[in-house]
Design a protein around this motif. Sequence first.
Motif, PDB file in Angstrom:
ATOM      1  N   ASP A 217       0.186  46.016 -23.711  1.00  0.00           N
ATOM      2  CA  ASP A 217      -1.083  45.790 -24.393  1.00  0.00           C
ATOM      3  C   ASP A 217      -1.014  44.550 -25.276  1.00  0.00           C
ATOM      4  N   GLY A 218       0.007  43.693 -25.055  1.00  0.00           N
ATOM      5  CA  GLY A 218       0.131  42.449 -25.798  1.00  0.00           C
ATOM      6  C   GLY A 218      -0.766  41.365 -25.218  1.00  0.00           C
ATOM      7  N   VAL A 219      -0.837  40.237 -25.934  1.00  0.00           N
ATOM      8  CA  VAL A 219      -1.648  39.100 -25.505  1.00  0.00           C
ATOM      9  C   VAL A 219      -0.780  38.138 -24.712  1.00  0.00           C
TER      10      VAL A 219
ATOM     11  N   TRP B 277      -5.014  24.035 -27.056  1.00  0.00           N
ATOM     12  CA  TRP B 277      -3.909  24.997 -27.036  1.00  0.00           C
ATOM     13  C   TRP B 277      -3.821  25.691 -28.375  1.00  0.00           C
ATOM     14  N   GLU B 278      -3.492  26.985 -28.341  1.00  0.00           N
ATOM     15  CA  GLU B 278      -3.256  27.768 -29.558  1.00  0.00           C
ATOM     16  C   GLU B 278      -1.926  28.474 -29.424  1.00  0.00           C
ATOM     17  N   LEU B 279      -1.121  28.394 -30.484  1.00  0.00           N
ATOM     18  CA  LEU B 279       0.179  29.061 -30.500  1.00  0.00           C
ATOM     19  C   LEU B 279       0.527  29.420 -31.933  1.00  0.00           C
ATOM     20  N   ASN B 280       0.787  30.700 -32.156  1.00  0.00           N
ATOM     21  CA  ASN B 280       1.175  31.196 -33.484  1.00  0.00           C
ATOM     22  C   ASN B 280       0.162  30.818 -34.560  1.00  0.00           C
TER      23      ASN B 280
ATOM     24  N   ASN C 117       6.887  21.580 -36.720  1.00  0.00           N
ATOM     25  CA  ASN C 117       7.332  22.615 -35.781  1.00  0.00           C
ATOM     26  C   ASN C 117       6.183  23.442 -35.207  1.00  0.00           C
ATOM     27  N   GLY C 118       4.933  23.107 -35.570  1.00  0.00           N
ATOM     28  CA  GLY C 118       3.781  23.803 -35.019  1.00  0.00           C
ATOM     29  C   GLY C 118       2.875  22.826 -34.276  1.00  0.00           C
ATOM     30  N   LEU C 119       1.711  23.327 -33.828  1.00  0.00           N
ATOM     31  CA  LEU C 119       0.780  22.499 -33.062  1.00  0.00           C
ATOM     32  C   LEU C 119      -0.197  21.720 -33.926  1.00  0.00           C
ATOM     33  N   ASP C 120      -0.528  22.220 -35.103  1.00  0.00           N
ATOM     34  CA  ASP C 120      -1.607  21.663 -35.912  1.00  0.00           C
ATOM     35  C   ASP C 120      -1.147  20.398 -36.625  1.00  0.00           C
ATOM     36  N   THR C 121      -1.783  19.258 -36.308  1.00  0.00           N
ATOM     37  CA  THR C 121      -1.410  18.001 -36.963  1.00  0.00           C
ATOM     38  C   THR C 121      -1.720  18.024 -38.452  1.00  0.00           C
ATOM     39  N   GLY C 122      -2.668  18.884 -38.865  1.00  0.00           N
ATOM     40  CA  GLY C 122      -2.991  18.976 -40.278  1.00  0.00           C
ATOM     41  C   GLY C 122      -1.875  19.568 -41.120  1.00  0.00           C
ATOM     42  N   ARG C 123      -0.884  20.200 -40.474  1.00  0.00           N
ATOM     43  CA  ARG C 123       0.243  20.793 -41.196  1.00  0.00           C
ATOM     44  C   ARG C 123       1.526  19.984 -41.015  1.00  0.00           C
TER      45      ARG C 123
END
Length: 260
Positions: A17-19, A55-58, A194-200
């Motif tokens: 039942d995970g995504v 794309w979305e991740l975490n 280490n994430g996708l968002d350039t704002g971070r």
Amino acid sequence: MESFAGQYYYQSDGTSDGVCGLFLIGLSNQLVEIDFTEFQVDCASGGLLSIVDGWELNGQVFPGDIDHEDPLDERFRTFCGAHKPTKIYLSSQNVALIQFRLPRAGDGFRVTIRFPRNPQPCNVVSLYQDGYYTLKNYGHKKNCSVSIIYPEKIRLVNVDVGVTVSLPEVAFDMETGLTGKCGTNDYVELMDGNGLDTGRMKPRLIFCGADSVTHRDEMILGCQHSVVRLVSSGRFHNSVTFAYKIPSDEEMASISPDHC
């Protein structure tokens, strides 16, 4: 992750039942076209399917909210039951994502994926670990980024940012060469995180100006995600050409442990 056009099919066996996610990526000058030909997702059992423009991740998204023409909530389309996808969806860049949770056995979907040409690519995720790329704003007011999901060594090849005006009748003289005194309207950032968002992410170098140098010093971006980001006011035809490749083990060892 898939980068080939064609049909993809998924059917749940009811054991999870995970995504899950189907990450789609084309070449830098392509878009992603998504066309559902079969759809069976039960709402009552908690099933759902989402189409993501990007794309979305975490919890982090590329392109970031400030670099995309649409608000973040309009980039997610969620479906189940009778509310199923009824049109062909086209991404704004060379990546898109199908997220789904199908806890009921037998639920699933069939989708046809195509990669039509994008005449003016802006935000791009690189398929490759090394290469050359020219990032442009085509004279428009927009922010554009090249995302490389690896630590990278970046070498600038040609820069024309904040110099060549969009309207030829509005011309002025500007000294050639690069500078870090760019104001807030037209500049390039080299950044990593280490994430996708350039704002971070952390900007490692900010510059503008005009220069063409083939032997410029290289900069190592040592985190999991390397980005070259071009911010444009629309007053100039901005472009930056750069080479990128994976750093050696010795070069990575020189990065501070708390760099990211």
